[in-house]
Motif scaffolding. Structure first.
Motif, PDB file in Angstrom:
ATOM      1  N   VAL B  63       5.603   5.315 -11.568  1.00 45.36           N
ATOM      2  CA  VAL B  63       5.913   4.468 -10.421  1.00 45.36           C
ATOM      3  C   VAL B  63       6.635   3.234 -10.947  1.00 45.36           C
ATOM      4  O   VAL B  63       6.163   2.584 -11.885  1.00 45.36           O
ATOM      5  CB  VAL B  63       4.615   4.059  -9.679  1.00 45.36           C
ATOM      6  N   ASN B 176       9.287  11.873  -2.964  1.00 45.11           N
ATOM      7  CA  ASN B 176       7.910  11.377  -3.056  1.00 45.11           C
ATOM      8  C   ASN B 176       7.335  10.965  -1.698  1.00 45.11           C
ATOM      9  O   ASN B 176       6.235  10.420  -1.618  1.00 45.11           O
ATOM     10  CB  ASN B 176       7.845  10.181  -4.011  1.00 45.11           C
ATOM     11  N   HIS B 178       8.216   8.592   0.375  1.00 42.76           N
ATOM     12  CA  HIS B 178       8.291   7.200   0.812  1.00 42.76           C
ATOM     13  C   HIS B 178       9.725   6.698   0.646  1.00 42.76           C
ATOM     14  O   HIS B 178      10.580   7.409   0.097  1.00 42.76           O
ATOM     15  CB  HIS B 178       7.274   6.317   0.081  1.00 42.76           C
ATOM     16  N   SER B 181      13.216   3.831  -3.908  1.00 46.33           N
ATOM     17  CA  SER B 181      13.286   2.503  -4.547  1.00 46.33           C
ATOM     18  C   SER B 181      14.686   1.902  -4.514  1.00 46.33           C
ATOM     19  O   SER B 181      14.845   0.686  -4.375  1.00 46.33           O
ATOM     20  CB  SER B 181      12.869   2.576  -6.027  1.00 46.33           C
ATOM     21  N   TYR B 209       8.481  -4.297  -6.793  1.00 45.36           N
ATOM     22  CA  TYR B 209       7.958  -3.331  -5.829  1.00 45.36           C
ATOM     23  C   TYR B 209       6.459  -3.547  -5.667  1.00 45.36           C
ATOM     24  O   TYR B 209       5.702  -3.478  -6.640  1.00 45.36           O
ATOM     25  CB  TYR B 209       8.243  -1.907  -6.307  1.00 45.36           C
ATOM     26  N   GLU B 212       4.447   0.831  -0.753  1.00 41.73           N
ATOM     27  CA  GLU B 212       5.316   1.881  -0.239  1.00 41.73           C
ATOM     28  C   GLU B 212       5.539   1.710   1.262  1.00 41.73           C
ATOM     29  O   GLU B 212       4.653   1.256   1.975  1.00 41.73           O
ATOM     30  CB  GLU B 212       4.666   3.246  -0.484  1.00 41.73           C
ATOM     31  N   HIS B 214       6.847   4.062   4.639  1.00 37.24           N
ATOM     32  CA  HIS B 214       6.923   5.477   4.995  1.00 37.24           C
ATOM     33  C   HIS B 214       7.849   5.713   6.173  1.00 37.24           C
ATOM     34  O   HIS B 214       8.238   4.779   6.873  1.00 37.24           O
ATOM     35  CB  HIS B 214       5.514   6.002   5.294  1.00 37.24           C
ATOM     36  N   VAL B 246       6.441  -4.914   1.016  1.00 36.64           N
ATOM     37  CA  VAL B 246       6.713  -3.712   0.223  1.00 36.64           C
ATOM     38  C   VAL B 246       7.571  -4.019  -0.999  1.00 36.64           C
ATOM     39  O   VAL B 246       7.405  -3.398  -2.044  1.00 36.64           O
ATOM     40  CB  VAL B 246       7.298  -2.541   1.067  1.00 36.64           C
TER      41      VAL B 246
END
Lengths: 254, 254
Positions: B63, B176, B178, B181, B209, B212, B214, B246
């Motif tokens: 991550v 993933n 979400h 990035s 970060y 997350e 969604h 986020v």
């Protein structure tokens, strides 16, 4: 001095799907696929002497008018795929350009059919292709190679209210200073819920480009369901008291 | 049987900017640059035995926690560029991963510095890297190679109202499940007018970060100007009666 290369009528490019070129279903995203199709079209034309490289300095530019892409299952990260492109037909100011998408072993993955016009960038009017380099472009026509795409549709969206509204941002605008042709595809697909793409595969995307949208303009997405798996979407821009249509799209799931 | 390849500590990848990988200024877009950085990080880790390829089946995932990218003038369509990546440091659950961006002749174009955590995908808790393959990851550390990026900042955005609100769409979500990035970088830059990018070059983008977002969630962009050419942007998501952060970003123009 460089050797003169004899280019074949059909150009062939092999790519591998890189991480982050896939969508959340794990397959090559439509944005990546669409941009790669336009990129190979550019390479094909540049290499054969009638690309933007040669024509832009002479105030000529290719403008995409129609596009239909039909695919089976798109490749996943690590998979290689082949894009081929060629000119099917030349008629006055238009050319039909075809694409084949396949696995490196030749198994077809899909096809795309596009119509392009050559315009004068100063007057914004069409240019007769027969007047460019004595119509030499016709030397490149391959009328036989298979491009299995259904004919273009008549898209008539009657939905009264837009489903979505976004502002054309910095990232939407390409080097031609208007919203990128393929970005519309991404925005149109974003009108559907993620669950739709998890349950169904996009089989065909068809685009009719009517005009340009510019930075800061609102893009309104009018969505109409024609049948359980077929949708038409109009993209319109507020203009004076009304709206002007920038593109019309049809999306078929399967 | 395949030969066992001895991989060096630093992985090197060469790319050419394809048409439509550039933004409207004609330079490699930040979305493309960011996705390529993450892609080469993945290749580097996979090839050395501690990538998602090996770890995901064991319910482990990398991550990204922090990222800072500093660049000069980015390459244009047709230009080749080189991305190098290596591990700078390993400490408990974290690794520092560096990147160098350069011309094929070695001229530096920029650097990136990132911090990653390894987590257990079932418990979402950090995993001690020394417990993975007996801490063999430390064999790959290169603590010397130059990565000229200023330290991370403390980003504190106090702006009361968001500058922009968008909904996380299908195209924002990655494998993933979400918001990707690097998509945040694109959305953050889209908070600025196009004229800003035409007048000024983005010199540095920094991302912290925090969590997350969604599909279907609203992304609120709070923008604060720190000095004429420095801006902080918080991305927050409405959550219950409040909001959760986020990511926080700093953008420096020059």
């Amino acid at each position: 001095m460089q050797d003169i290369v004899k280019f074949p009528k059909v150009a062939r490019f092999e790519y591998t799907v890189e991480p982050f070129q896939e969508d959340c279903t794990g397959h090559l995203s439509w944005l990546e696929l669409g941009n790669k199709l336009l990129a190979v079209a550019g390479h094909h034309a540049d290499d054969r002497g009638y690309g933007m490289k040669q024509l832009l300095p002479e105030h000529r530019a290719w403008v995409i008018s129609r596009m239909a892409i039909e695919v089976g299952e798109l490749p996943k990260v690590g998979d290689s795929f082949v894009l081929e492109t060629w000119i099917r037909k030349v008629y006055y100011t238009f050319t039909d350009r075809c694409f084949a998408i396949s696995k490196p072993d030749g198994t077809p993955l899909g096809y795309a059919f596009t119509i392009w016009a050559l315009i004068d960038t100063e007057t914004r009017t069409p240019v007769n292709l027969m007047h460019i380099y004595d119509g030499k472009i016709t030397d490149w026509v391959d009328a036989e190679k298979k491009c299995d795409v259904a004919p273009f549709s008549h898209i008539r969206v009657k939905t009264p209210e837009p489903e979505r509204e976004i502002m054309a941002c910095f990232s939407d605008i390409d080097i031609n200073n208007h919203v990128n042709s393929i970005k519309y595809v991404q925005h149109v697909l974003d009108v559907f819920p993620k669950s739709m793409f998890e349950a169904r595969r996009v089989r065909r995307v068809e685009m009719a480009y009517h005009g340009e949208a510019h930075y800061g303009e609102s893009l309104l997405f009018y969505k109409q369901q024609n049948s359980p798996l077929e949708y038409d979407i109009d993209v319109r821009v507020p203009d004076g008291d009304g709206e002007r249509k920038v593109c019309s799209c049809r999306v078929n799931f399967e």
